[in-house]
Design a protein around this motif. Structure first.
Motif, PDB file in Angstrom:
ATOM      1  N   CYS A  59       0.859  -1.185   0.000  1.00  0.00           N
ATOM      2  CA  CYS A  59       0.000   0.000   0.000  1.00  0.00           C
ATOM      3  C   CYS A  59       0.895   1.235   0.000  1.00  0.00           C
ATOM      4  N   LYS A  60       0.634   2.163  -0.919  1.00  0.00           N
ATOM      5  CA  LYS A  60       1.474   3.343  -1.059  1.00  0.00           C
ATOM      6  C   LYS A  60       0.932   4.541  -0.283  1.00  0.00           C
ATOM      7  N   SER A  61      -0.007   4.306   0.638  1.00  0.00           N
ATOM      8  CA  SER A  61      -0.537   5.366   1.494  1.00  0.00           C
ATOM      9  C   SER A  61      -0.878   4.758   2.850  1.00  0.00           C
ATOM     10  N   ASP A  62      -1.381   5.585   3.773  1.00  0.00           N
ATOM     11  CA  ASP A  62      -1.819   5.056   5.056  1.00  0.00           C
ATOM     12  C   ASP A  62      -2.956   4.063   4.825  1.00  0.00           C
ATOM     13  N   THR A  63      -2.994   3.016   5.647  1.00  0.00           N
ATOM     14  CA  THR A  63      -4.045   2.011   5.545  1.00  0.00           C
ATOM     15  C   THR A  63      -4.908   2.083   6.789  1.00  0.00           C
ATOM     16  N   LYS A  64      -6.220   2.247   6.604  1.00  0.00           N
ATOM     17  CA  LYS A  64      -7.152   2.237   7.727  1.00  0.00           C
ATOM     18  C   LYS A  64      -7.780   0.846   7.791  1.00  0.00           C
ATOM     19  N   VAL A  65      -7.718   0.250   8.992  1.00  0.00           N
ATOM     20  CA  VAL A  65      -8.281  -1.080   9.194  1.00  0.00           C
ATOM     21  C   VAL A  65      -9.434  -0.941  10.181  1.00  0.00           C
ATOM     22  N   SER A  66     -10.621  -1.386   9.766  1.00  0.00           N
ATOM     23  CA  SER A  66     -11.788  -1.239  10.626  1.00  0.00           C
ATOM     24  C   SER A  66     -12.586  -2.527  10.688  1.00  0.00           C
ATOM     25  N   SER A  67     -13.304  -2.669  11.790  1.00  0.00           N
ATOM     26  CA  SER A  67     -14.169  -3.816  12.006  1.00  0.00           C
ATOM     27  C   SER A  67     -15.159  -3.457  13.110  1.00  0.00           C
ATOM     28  N   GLY A  68     -16.245  -4.184  13.190  1.00  0.00           N
ATOM     29  CA  GLY A  68     -17.214  -3.964  14.248  1.00  0.00           C
ATOM     30  C   GLY A  68     -16.773  -4.551  15.572  1.00  0.00           C
ATOM     31  N   VAL A  69     -15.602  -5.173  15.607  1.00  0.00           N
ATOM     32  CA  VAL A  69     -15.166  -5.866  16.814  1.00  0.00           C
ATOM     33  C   VAL A  69     -13.907  -5.243  17.439  1.00  0.00           C
ATOM     34  N   PHE A  70     -13.327  -4.220  16.808  1.00  0.00           N
ATOM     35  CA  PHE A  70     -12.223  -3.478  17.420  1.00  0.00           C
ATOM     36  C   PHE A  70     -12.222  -2.047  16.875  1.00  0.00           C
ATOM     37  N   ASP A  71     -11.519  -1.155  17.585  1.00  0.00           N
ATOM     38  CA  ASP A  71     -11.430   0.238  17.161  1.00  0.00           C
ATOM     39  C   ASP A  71     -10.638   0.330  15.857  1.00  0.00           C
ATOM     40  N   THR A  72     -10.942   1.347  15.046  1.00  0.00           N
ATOM     41  CA  THR A  72     -10.227   1.551  13.784  1.00  0.00           C
ATOM     42  C   THR A  72      -8.745   1.801  14.059  1.00  0.00           C
ATOM     43  N   VAL A  73      -7.903   1.124  13.277  1.00  0.00           N
ATOM     44  CA  VAL A  73      -6.457   1.222  13.412  1.00  0.00           C
ATOM     45  C   VAL A  73      -5.898   1.780  12.106  1.00  0.00           C
ATOM     46  N   THR A  74      -4.910   2.683  12.214  1.00  0.00           N
ATOM     47  CA  THR A  74      -4.240   3.202  11.027  1.00  0.00           C
ATOM     48  C   THR A  74      -2.825   2.635  10.976  1.00  0.00           C
ATOM     49  N   ILE A  75      -2.489   2.008   9.850  1.00  0.00           N
ATOM     50  CA  ILE A  75      -1.122   1.537   9.618  1.00  0.00           C
ATOM     51  C   ILE A  75      -0.475   2.598   8.732  1.00  0.00           C
ATOM     52  N   PRO A  76       0.496   3.358   9.289  1.00  0.00           N
ATOM     53  CA  PRO A  76       1.100   4.437   8.508  1.00  0.00           C
ATOM     54  C   PRO A  76       1.837   3.927   7.269  1.00  0.00           C
ATOM     55  N   LYS A  77       1.881   4.782   6.246  1.00  0.00           N
ATOM     56  CA  LYS A  77       2.611   4.475   5.017  1.00  0.00           C
ATOM     57  C   LYS A  77       4.046   4.101   5.383  1.00  0.00           C
ATOM     58  N   GLY A  78       4.542   3.011   4.811  1.00  0.00           N
ATOM     59  CA  GLY A  78       5.899   2.555   5.090  1.00  0.00           C
ATOM     60  C   GLY A  78       5.994   1.524   6.193  1.00  0.00           C
ATOM     61  N   GLN A  79       4.948   1.375   6.995  1.00  0.00           N
ATOM     62  CA  GLN A  79       4.940   0.332   8.013  1.00  0.00           C
ATOM     63  C   GLN A  79       4.091  -0.823   7.513  1.00  0.00           C
ATOM     64  N   GLY A  80       4.388  -2.024   7.990  1.00  0.00           N
ATOM     65  CA  GLY A  80       3.687  -3.192   7.478  1.00  0.00           C
ATOM     66  C   GLY A  80       2.641  -3.787   8.395  1.00  0.00           C
ATOM     67  N   SER A  81       2.624  -3.364   9.686  1.00  0.00           N
ATOM     68  CA  SER A  81       1.675  -4.032  10.569  1.00  0.00           C
ATOM     69  C   SER A  81       1.323  -3.169  11.772  1.00  0.00           C
ATOM     70  N   ALA A  82       0.271  -3.566  12.430  1.00  0.00           N
ATOM     71  CA  ALA A  82      -0.197  -2.958  13.671  1.00  0.00           C
ATOM     72  C   ALA A  82      -0.990  -4.028  14.404  1.00  0.00           C
ATOM     73  N   THR A  83      -1.366  -3.745  15.648  1.00  0.00           N
ATOM     74  CA  THR A  83      -2.188  -4.697  16.398  1.00  0.00           C
ATOM     75  C   THR A  83      -3.478  -4.018  16.836  1.00  0.00           C
ATOM     76  N   ALA A  84      -4.473  -4.833  17.104  1.00  0.00           N
ATOM     77  CA  ALA A  84      -5.762  -4.345  17.606  1.00  0.00           C
ATOM     78  C   ALA A  84      -6.249  -5.312  18.667  1.00  0.00           C
ATOM     79  N   THR A  85      -6.931  -4.774  19.666  1.00  0.00           N
ATOM     80  CA  THR A  85      -7.503  -5.598  20.728  1.00  0.00           C
ATOM     81  C   THR A  85      -8.980  -5.813  20.438  1.00  0.00           C
ATOM     82  N   VAL A  86      -9.378  -7.079  20.397  1.00  0.00           N
ATOM     83  CA  VAL A  86     -10.769  -7.443  20.133  1.00  0.00           C
ATOM     84  C   VAL A  86     -11.608  -7.063  21.351  1.00  0.00           C
TER      85      VAL A  86
END
Length: 173
Positions: A59-86
């Protein structure tokens, strides 16, 4: 007159081929779409209160990850991962959709909530990177779908040939 018969046979064959394509393409492999970027949720089944690893690749930009089971997480451009608590109130056995939004493109995958609670809620999963492969598809050939498609095509070509030869014989030339 012969040109009409040949055109009819060709049209019948193309119609059969066109009608068999959706049968092979209608399969749902869990990852319901193909994107220009890779994404992954690990593990795909987790107890309420557990932590999931969210990974993105390409992904060549920030990635927003969302779900109804955890808060929205942003993975900044250039990073490959993040964590979320269910969420602790996630329903055991439920399947939640996780959406990865990269620019104007989005990809979806499922996260299943297991029964029970995590034995160690502070445990951090090991990050092993994104599983790369065939554009997000679990891939593989399903022999039953290939066989069905081949049988339909062979049957339509055989029928077209039979009818075109039969009509030629009936009219004497």
């Amino acid at each position: 007159m012969r040109a009409i018969r040949v055109a009819s046979a060709a049209l019948l064959g193309m119609t059969a081929l066109t009608l068999t394509a959706p049968v092979a393409a209608a399969r749902d492999d869990g990852e319901r779409n193909i994107t220009s970027f890779g994404f992954n949720v690990s593990p795909t089944t987790i107890a309420a209160g557990g932590r999931v690893s969210l990974s993105v690749n390409g992904c060549k930009s920030d990635t927003k990850v969302s779900s109804g089971v955890f808060d929205t997480v942003t993975i900044p451009k250039g990073q490959g991962s993040a964590t979320a608590t269910v969420d602790w109130d996630a329903k055991p056995g439920a399947v939640y959709e996780v959406t990865f939004q990269c620019g104007n493109e989005s990809g979806h995958t499922d996260l299943t909530i297991a029964t029970g609670r995590p034995s160690n809620p502070t445990h951090t999963p090991v990050h092993r990177g994104v599983k790369a492969g065939i554009g997000g598809s679990t891939g593989g050939f399903d022999l039953s779908e290939i066989g069905l498609g081949a049988a339909l095509i062979a049957g339509s070509v055989g029928a077209a040939y039979y009818w075109s030869r039969r009509r030629t014989g009936e009219h004497g030339g």
